[in-house]
Design an enzyme around this catalytic site. Structure first.
Site, PDB file in Angstrom:
ATOM      1  N   ASP A  15       5.565   8.876   5.866  1.00 12.09           N
ATOM      2  CA  ASP A  15       5.248   9.125   4.639  1.00 12.09           C
ATOM      3  C   ASP A  15       6.423   9.854   4.235  1.00 12.09           C
ATOM      4  O   ASP A  15       7.237   9.772   4.864  1.00 12.09           O
ATOM      5  CB  ASP A  15       4.969  10.403   5.289  1.00 12.09           C
ATOM      6  N   SER A  16       6.487  10.165   2.609  1.00 17.04           N
ATOM      7  CA  SER A  16       7.548  10.331   2.194  1.00 17.04           C
ATOM      8  C   SER A  16       7.692  12.148   2.958  1.00 17.04           C
ATOM      9  O   SER A  16       8.914  12.644   2.418  1.00 17.04           O
ATOM     10  CB  SER A  16       6.846  10.714   0.558  1.00 17.04           C
ATOM     11  N   TYR A  47       7.075  11.225  -3.126  1.00 16.29           N
ATOM     12  CA  TYR A  47       8.017  10.216  -3.824  1.00 16.29           C
ATOM     13  C   TYR A  47       6.801   9.200  -5.264  1.00 16.29           C
ATOM     14  O   TYR A  47       6.869   8.523  -6.121  1.00 16.29           O
ATOM     15  CB  TYR A  47       7.475   8.177  -2.393  1.00 16.29           C
ATOM     16  N   CYS A  78       1.569   7.720   3.804  1.00 14.25           N
ATOM     17  CA  CYS A  78       1.075   8.238   2.373  1.00 14.25           C
ATOM     18  C   CYS A  78       0.408   7.105   1.814  1.00 14.25           C
ATOM     19  O   CYS A  78       0.447   5.303   1.585  1.00 14.25           O
ATOM     20  CB  CYS A  78       2.978   8.059   2.278  1.00 14.25           C
ATOM     21  N   ASN A  79      -0.025   7.923   0.510  1.00  8.13           N
ATOM     22  CA  ASN A  79      -0.935   6.540  -0.076  1.00  8.13           C
ATOM     23  C   ASN A  79      -0.528   6.135  -1.388  1.00  8.13           C
ATOM     24  O   ASN A  79      -0.525   4.467  -1.083  1.00  8.13           O
ATOM     25  CB  ASN A  79      -2.292   7.469  -0.812  1.00  8.13           C
ATOM     26  N   CYS A 191      -3.920  11.315  -1.183  1.00  4.75           N
ATOM     27  CA  CYS A 191      -2.195  11.553  -0.767  1.00  4.75           C
ATOM     28  C   CYS A 191      -2.734  13.107   0.469  1.00  4.75           C
ATOM     29  O   CYS A 191      -3.375  13.647   0.887  1.00  4.75           O
ATOM     30  CB  CYS A 191      -2.229  13.121  -2.372  1.00  4.75           C
ATOM     31  N   THR A 192      -1.757  12.191   1.441  1.00  2.89           N
ATOM     32  CA  THR A 192      -1.394  13.073   2.659  1.00  2.89           C
ATOM     33  C   THR A 192      -1.043  14.197   3.079  1.00  2.89           C
ATOM     34  O   THR A 192      -2.077  15.443   3.294  1.00  2.89           O
ATOM     35  CB  THR A 192      -0.888  11.971   3.921  1.00  2.89           C
TER      36      THR A 192
END
Ligand code: DGL
Length: 274
Positions: A15-16, A47, A78-79, A191-192
């Site tokens: 994930d970012s 991101y 991460c979407n 969005c996570t």
């Protein structure tokens, strides 16, 4: 890090930032025997306001790290990164699962015809959610909204008392577009980072049904591991190793706050500039 035995190889999660903790939590609840290696690019998050080229550069750095961990499955939590999976999927020698695909499946299953999707601006701009949902359920109408600041605020303000007023106000504004403006009653958290503040969203908009792709993603992961004979042995207790290009102390604290367990280590990894 101690060596992993075959089949006890870990699942990688990228994930970012801390957003993927929502996916890790679901793995720990639904597949408790699995070891997990998490990479959050805390130095470069969010991101969602970068362009595709920069996001791919930063993602490839995480993939290189994950190849070194000999993971058996990669969860792209991460979407924003998931929208670009077709660009890099072939670079991994293990299966790669997309949180967007999981979210689309969760959305396709609900009875409501109109569904809202809140995400980062990048995810919104690609149209990947409306496309993925309509591929599975052509009758759905998807109303997508991109939030410019929300992922950054969740990353930096989660659990910080003096940051709550700003976070609450941002949540109120961002969700108002869909709830009040578009009269949406079912909203996918695309969005996570957003499921990490689910309780605050529910307090602000009590009637709003929220869909979190995490559980669907873990269901897909369990099915894939089972099919390929790669599931962890029954009865074992999985551990969690967290790496971040950000501040490990901050990540440890936020992981605990989110409810993550069996944390074996939280370590710093040098960042790559986008
Ligand atoms: N948590 C990430 C997502 O699901 C990204 C947030 C960001 O870095 O912009 O999109």
């Amino acid at each position: 890090m101690e060596p992993f035995v075959t089949n006890g190889r870990p699942i990688g999660v990228i994930d970012s930032g801390i957003g993927g903790f929502s996916v890790v939590k679901a793995v720990q609840q639904m597949l408790p025997g699995e070891d997990l290696v998490y990479f959050g690019d805390g130095a470069n998050t969010p991101y969602g306001n970068y362009d595709a080229c920069a996001i791919l550069n930063m993602t490839r750095y995480m993939l290189e790290f994950m190849r070194g961990q000999q993971i058996k499955l990669l969860l792209v939590a991460c979407n924003t990164i998931s929208c670009l999976i077709p660009e890099f999927e072939g670079e991994m020698d293990c299966p790669v699962l997309s949180v967007v695909q999981a979210g689309a499946q969760a959305a396709a299953r609900v009875p409501q015809r109109r569904i809202g999707v809140v995400s980062t601006c990048f995810t919104h701009s690609t149209g990947c959610y409306p496309r993925a949902i309509r591929e599975l359920a052509p009758e759905k109408e998807v109303v997508s909204y991109g939030c410019a600041n929300l992922a950054r605020l969740v990353e930096t303000r989660l659990g910080v008392p003096e940051g709550q007023r700003e976070l609450t106000e941002e949540l109120r504004q961002d969700f108002m577009h869909l709830v009040t403006g578009e009269k949406i009653d079912t909203c996918l958290l695309g969005c996570t980072h957003f499921p990490l503040v689910e309780d605050q969203i529910r307090t602000l908009y009590p009637g709003l049904e929220l869909l979190d792709p995490a559980r669907e993603m873990v269901r897909m992961a369990g099915e894939r591991l089972g099919r390929e004979g790669l599931a962890a042995e029954a009865g074992r207790k999985g551990g969690l190793w967290i790496y971040t290009t950000g501040d490990p102390g901050d990540y440890r604290e936020k992981a605990r706050r989110v409810g993550l367990v069996h944390i074996r280590d939280v370590a710093h990894y040098p960042p790559k500039r986008p």
